[in-house]
Design an enzyme around this catalytic site. Structure first.
Site, PDB file in Angstrom:
ATOM      1  N   HIS A  49      64.719  42.926  18.159  1.00 10.40           N
ATOM      2  CA  HIS A  49      64.900  41.644  17.452  1.00 10.40           C
ATOM      3  C   HIS A  49      66.353  41.197  17.449  1.00 10.40           C
ATOM      4  CE1 HIS A  49      63.191  38.608  14.714  1.00 10.40           C
ATOM      5  NE2 HIS A  49      64.390  38.575  14.175  1.00 10.40           N
ATOM      6  N   HIS A  59      58.246  42.155   7.928  1.00 10.27           N
ATOM      7  CA  HIS A  59      58.105  41.014   6.993  1.00 10.27           C
ATOM      8  C   HIS A  59      56.754  40.911   6.282  1.00 10.27           C
ATOM      9  CE1 HIS A  59      61.873  38.688   7.481  1.00 10.27           C
ATOM     10  NE2 HIS A  59      61.878  39.094   8.737  1.00 10.27           N
ATOM     11  N   HIS A 103      56.689  35.460   8.207  1.00  5.17           N
ATOM     12  CA  HIS A 103      58.105  35.674   7.859  1.00  5.17           C
ATOM     13  C   HIS A 103      58.098  35.913   6.351  1.00  5.17           C
ATOM     14  CE1 HIS A 103      62.477  34.798   7.367  1.00  5.17           C
ATOM     15  NE2 HIS A 103      62.479  35.608   8.412  1.00  5.17           N
ATOM     16  N   ASP A 112      68.639  37.454  16.891  1.00  2.26           N
ATOM     17  CA  ASP A 112      68.552  36.057  16.463  1.00  2.26           C
ATOM     18  C   ASP A 112      69.575  35.144  17.119  1.00  2.26           C
ATOM     19  OD1 ASP A 112      66.424  35.322  14.594  1.00  2.26           O
ATOM     20  OD2 ASP A 112      67.195  36.962  13.363  1.00  2.26           O
ATOM     21  N   HIS A 171      61.757  44.936  13.443  1.00  3.56           N
ATOM     22  CA  HIS A 171      63.066  45.120  12.781  1.00  3.56           C
ATOM     23  C   HIS A 171      62.858  45.492  11.317  1.00  3.56           C
ATOM     24  CE1 HIS A 171      62.030  40.883  12.295  1.00  3.56           C
ATOM     25  NE2 HIS A 171      63.050  40.625  11.494  1.00  3.56           N
ATOM     26  N   GLU A 202      58.814  34.782  15.344  1.00  2.15           N
ATOM     27  CA  GLU A 202      58.973  35.438  14.044  1.00  2.15           C
ATOM     28  C   GLU A 202      58.341  34.612  12.926  1.00  2.15           C
ATOM     29  OE1 GLU A 202      62.980  36.037  12.609  1.00  2.15           O
ATOM     30  OE2 GLU A 202      62.362  37.767  11.411  1.00  2.15           O
ATOM     31  N   ASP A 240      68.491  43.372  14.578  1.00  2.00           N
ATOM     32  CA  ASP A 240      68.555  42.134  13.795  1.00  2.00           C
ATOM     33  C   ASP A 240      69.931  41.475  13.908  1.00  2.00           C
ATOM     34  OD1 ASP A 240      67.362  40.170  12.296  1.00  2.00           O
ATOM     35  OD2 ASP A 240      67.096  41.368  10.478  1.00  2.00           O
TER      36      ASP A 240
HETATM   37 ZN   LIG Z   1      63.451  38.948  10.234  1.00  2.00          ZN
END
Ligand SMILES: [Zn+2]
Ligand SMILES: *[C@@H]1O[C@H](CO)[C@@H](O)[C@H](O)[C@H]1NC(C)=O
Ligand SMILES: *[C@@H]1O[C@H](CO)[C@@H](O)[C@H](O)[C@H]1NC(C)=O
Ligand SMILES: *[C@@H]1O[C@H](CO)[C@@H](O)[C@H](O)[C@H]1NC(C)=O
Length: 410
Positions: A36, A214, A168, A38, A235, A141, A304
């Site tokens: 993961h 999540h 999420h 971002d 993650h 996600e 992450d």
């Molecule tokens: Zn996340």
């Protein structure tokens, strides 16, 4: 002090970090596949997804955890890039935002073909390793990204989505998120609603990895027992070391072991130490713990990076993975175990998901029930007319019987 010349190499080895050298040797053959990252979110918020502005040049990008030189220094060979849109887009423009994040990932691959290659299967990852490129995959996600539509789910698959996180940090109309376990949100689906179960089945059929980062513990358990393929925590870290509900509790880690699934450890300080500060060594503690409870085959990295504001001392950006690998070697992880954490465990899960997928099976068609959709500004074509007979076979049968009975009585 005078040291005989022939002793110099020995001194050099002892002074340098032999574990770090060993880590690099291993990673040259088996680079990291991280679960993961971002960066696409950074590209949206910093540049409105305009990759051609000079400041967005991924070779010289600053103020991010990720750029091309750091990825190379970190021996990253595979990355699930997060196609993320926040929960406040739910029931609004979530689908559009998700499509745009998938598009920016595809454009990264187009603009930097020397570095990235967008792939959609395990063979593609192995080929990218051979070519020294970073296999780039799309992870969506949050289940809100499909707007409760199996048609959207299938379309995202065609655009390259290979995992989807079921929620999420908000409930979808069909799955509960981790805030249900803190009491901040109310449970609505008892884990997975009947429609949520169809989403999981359809993901199995398509070959999309089910990601349980999540989600609530009851959603984890529902998905782990329903899925015909191993699942992923892209993650998340270990709950028993830091009691944060984003982490995975030990009883779920046992299910992870039994299903051949995988937990890719999150480096966010708040999930590692439950404090503002954390260290690389504490991240290694999470890896050790998951290895102890679920097996070395159940561990991976899901840093992450660029999705969090605080990272451990020693793991500040994507160039630092070799230091973490050196720490595992120092803790006597075997070379095979380390290669597993780096890439082979993810490849095993992905290949199992590919084997379970079956595009000759008929797709799931039954839509979510209308009362589960917030009517807000959305239309309800397909629901508004033709109350379907086949949803009430009992009623139909009863009226047919009445007619027939009536005929007989005549
Ligand atoms: Zn996340
Ligand atoms: C990014 O900058 C480098 C020089 O630092 C340059 O060689 C490269 O062409 C630029 N890439 C793009 C896509 O603009
Ligand atoms: C894997 O993806 C590549 C494209 O990256 C495609 O050419 C190939 O057919 C795919 N392999 C399988 C087994 O689906
Ligand atoms: C699950 O646990 C068993 C027994 O400890 C172990 O042999 C196996 O390798 C573990 N599975 C994974 C995926 O690590």
């Amino acid at each position: 002090m005078w040291i005989s010349w022939w002793l110099w190499p020995l001194v050099a080895i002892c002074a340098g970090d032999r574990f770090r050298d060993e880590a690099e040797r291993i990673m040259r053959g088996t680079p990291v596949i991280d679960g993961h990252n971002d960066l696409p979110w950074q590209l949206l918020t910093r540049f409105n997804n305009q990759l051609q502005v000079e400041a967005a040049n991924l070779t010289s990008l600053t103020h991010t955890h990720t750029n091309i030189p750091k990825l190379k220094a970190g021996f990253v060979g595979g990355q699930f890039w997060s196609a993320y849109t926040p929960c406040d887009t739910q029931n609004k423009d979530a689908v559009k935002r998700t499509l745009e994040q998938i598009d920016v990932i595809h454009r990264m691959c187009q603009m930097y073909p020397e570095t990235f290659v967008c792939v959609t299967n395990s063979t593609g990852i192995r080929q990218a390793f051979q070519e020294g490129k970073i296999a780039s995959l799309v992870g969506v996600e949050g289940g809100h990204s499909i707007d409760s539509s199996l048609g959207v789910l299938r379309t995202l698959y065609h655009l390259g989505m290979r995992y989807m996180t079921l929620t999420h940090s908000c409930n979808t109309p069909w799955a509960d998120n981790w805030l249900v376990d803190t009491g901040e949100d109310k449970g609505e689906s008892q884990g997975l609603s009947p429609f949520g179960q169809r989403v999981v089945k359809e993901m199995n059929r398509l070959g999309v990895i089910i990601d349980l980062a999540h989600v609530s513990v009851s959603t984890m358990k529902a998905a782990l027992s329903l899925s015909k393929a191993p699942v992923l925590f892209s993650h998340s870290s270990a709950y028993s070391l830091c009691q944060h509900r984003r982490n995975v509790p030990d009883d779920v880690l046992q299910l992870v072991n039994q299903t051949g699934s995988l937990v890719m450890v999150n480096f966010y300080n708040d999930y590692v130490s439950c404090k503002k500060e954390a260290t690389l060594s504490q991240v290694a503690d999470h890896l050790d713990h998951i290895k102890k409870v679920a097996g070395a085959g159940a561990v991976g990295f899901g840093g992450d990076f660029d999705g969090v504001s605080r990272l451990p001392l020693g793991l500040e950006d994507v160039s630092k993975y070799p230091d973490l690998v050196a720490e595992l070697l120092r803790r006597q992880w075997t070379e095979a175990e380390v290669r597993g954490v780096l890439a082979n465990n993810l490849l095993r899960v992905f290949e199992a998901v590919e084997r379970v997928s079956d595009h000759t099976q008929t797709p799931e068609e039954e839509p979510i029930s209308l009362d589960k959709l917030q009517d807000s500004c959305r239309t309800n074509y397909g629901y508004s007319e033709a109350p379907s007979f086949h949803h009430q076979p009992g009623v139909l049968l009863a009226s047919l019987t009445t007619v027939l009975l009536g005929l007989c009585l005549l």
